[in-house]
Scaffold this active site. Structure first.
Site, PDB file in Angstrom:
ATOM      1  CB  SER A  45      -1.006  -0.007   1.284  1.00  0.00           C
ATOM      2  OG  SER A  45      -0.317  -0.102   2.326  1.00  0.00           O
ATOM      3  CD  GLU A  46       0.268   3.931   2.079  1.00  0.00           C
ATOM      4  OE1 GLU A  46      -0.862   4.318   2.028  1.00  0.00           O
ATOM      5  OE2 GLU A  46       0.227   2.538   2.738  1.00  0.00           O
ATOM      6  CB  THR A  47       7.438   1.995  -1.133  1.00  0.00           C
ATOM      7  OG1 THR A  47       6.775   0.793  -1.313  1.00  0.00           O
ATOM      8  CG2 THR A  47       8.759   1.732  -0.837  1.00  0.00           C
TER       9      THR A  47
END
Length: 292
Positions: A45-47
């Protein structure tokens, strides 16, 4: 170019569950397009991308598989937890530089807490066309989404639409229409919806939640620190929960389950929330290499 990405399970409940985030350290040489490509390839979902900062402990940039966002709670916890494990930061008061300014971060042993701003609120009007569309987007009748509390957009740095439901089964049974949620999120400039009830799996906690953010390529997420802050504020200022430490469960009601727990500490000044710190613990799961 080879980019090493650490996958860190953030906001774990005990030693399990949590929300995996990618973390790339020493990302100074990467362009914005390269960072977006890495996030797309990582498919989380996020990096988070860690670079040097002239004004804070580190610079943090966050990318979903589709775009850059200003803040990400679980990826912040993941990044600072990893840096502490690698000996690149120590315990104590630290800071992060983001595209939206600098924020305080506290590292206390295994726990990492990040600062959020005092909340602002915008209620959805009962009987409005918007209320009808919000209800339809999660397959519920408008009367049900107003039965416990008024749906409200809360912003402590990112906007989330908070929707209270009467019990955990109601939250678990929601079948989101992601396209409709995305349309409402575009209109209201939201990260996404945060559905909750005050029923929890374990006693002593304050809410059980689910989060949908299709506007950012996230159908459902198992832990969302940037949404937990707004919810804690809403529980305190609008739903009569008087605790200054709010504990929120997430990931218990999604399929497959990935239990997470998020702690929120509220600073109260003159009866109002002046600041909040949000966070929990994280554990490194694995490392992967990506060619870009």
């Amino acid at each position: 170019m080879q980019v090493d990405v650490h996958v860190v399970n953030s906001l774990i409940d005990g030693e399990a569950g949590g929300n995996p985030a990618g973390v790339v350290i020493d990302a100074d040489a990467l362009t914005a397009n390269q960072k977006l490509e890495v996030a797309r390839r990582v498919r989380l979902s996020e990096t988070a991308f860690v670079s040097k900062s002239d004004v804070a402990t580190i610079k943090l940039e966050f990318f979903t598989p589709t775009r850059q966002i200003a803040h990400c709670g679980h990826a912040t916890i993941a990044a600072f937890s990893l840096l502490r494990q690698l000996g690149k930061v120590s315990d104590g008061a630290l800071t992060k530089e983001t595209i939206d300014g600098c924020r305080n971060v506290l590292v206390d042993g295994k726990a990492v807490l990040m600062e959020q701003r005092s909340p602002t609120y915008r209620s959805i009007e009962a009987g409005s066309d918007l209320a009808q569309r919000v209800a339809r987007s999660i397959g519920l009748q408008p009367t049900l989404i107003f039965a416990t509390a008024t749906p409200t957009v809360v912003n402590t740095g990112n906007r989330f639409l908070l929707i209270a439901l009467p019990d955990s089964q109601s939250v678990a049974d929601v079948r989101p229409d992601h396209r409709a949620i995305e349309a409402v999120s575009d209109e209201l400039d939201l990260i996404g919806y945060y559905l909750f009830s005050t029923a929890t799996m374990l006693p002593g906690r304050h809410a059980g939640t689910r989060m949908f953010a299709p506007r950012f390529g996230i159908d459902e997420e198992s832990a969302t620190g940037t949404a937990a802050g707004p919810l804690a504020c809403f529980l305190y200022e609008h739903m009569g929960i008087e605790n200054k430490e709010i504990i929120i469960e997430q990931g218990q009601l999604m399929q497959p389950k990935s239990p997470s727990v998020i702690n929120v500490l509220l600073d109260i000044d003159g009866g109002k929330i002046s600041r909040l710190m949000v966070g929990g613990e994280a554990v490194v799961a694995r490392t992967m290499s990506i060619e870009i």
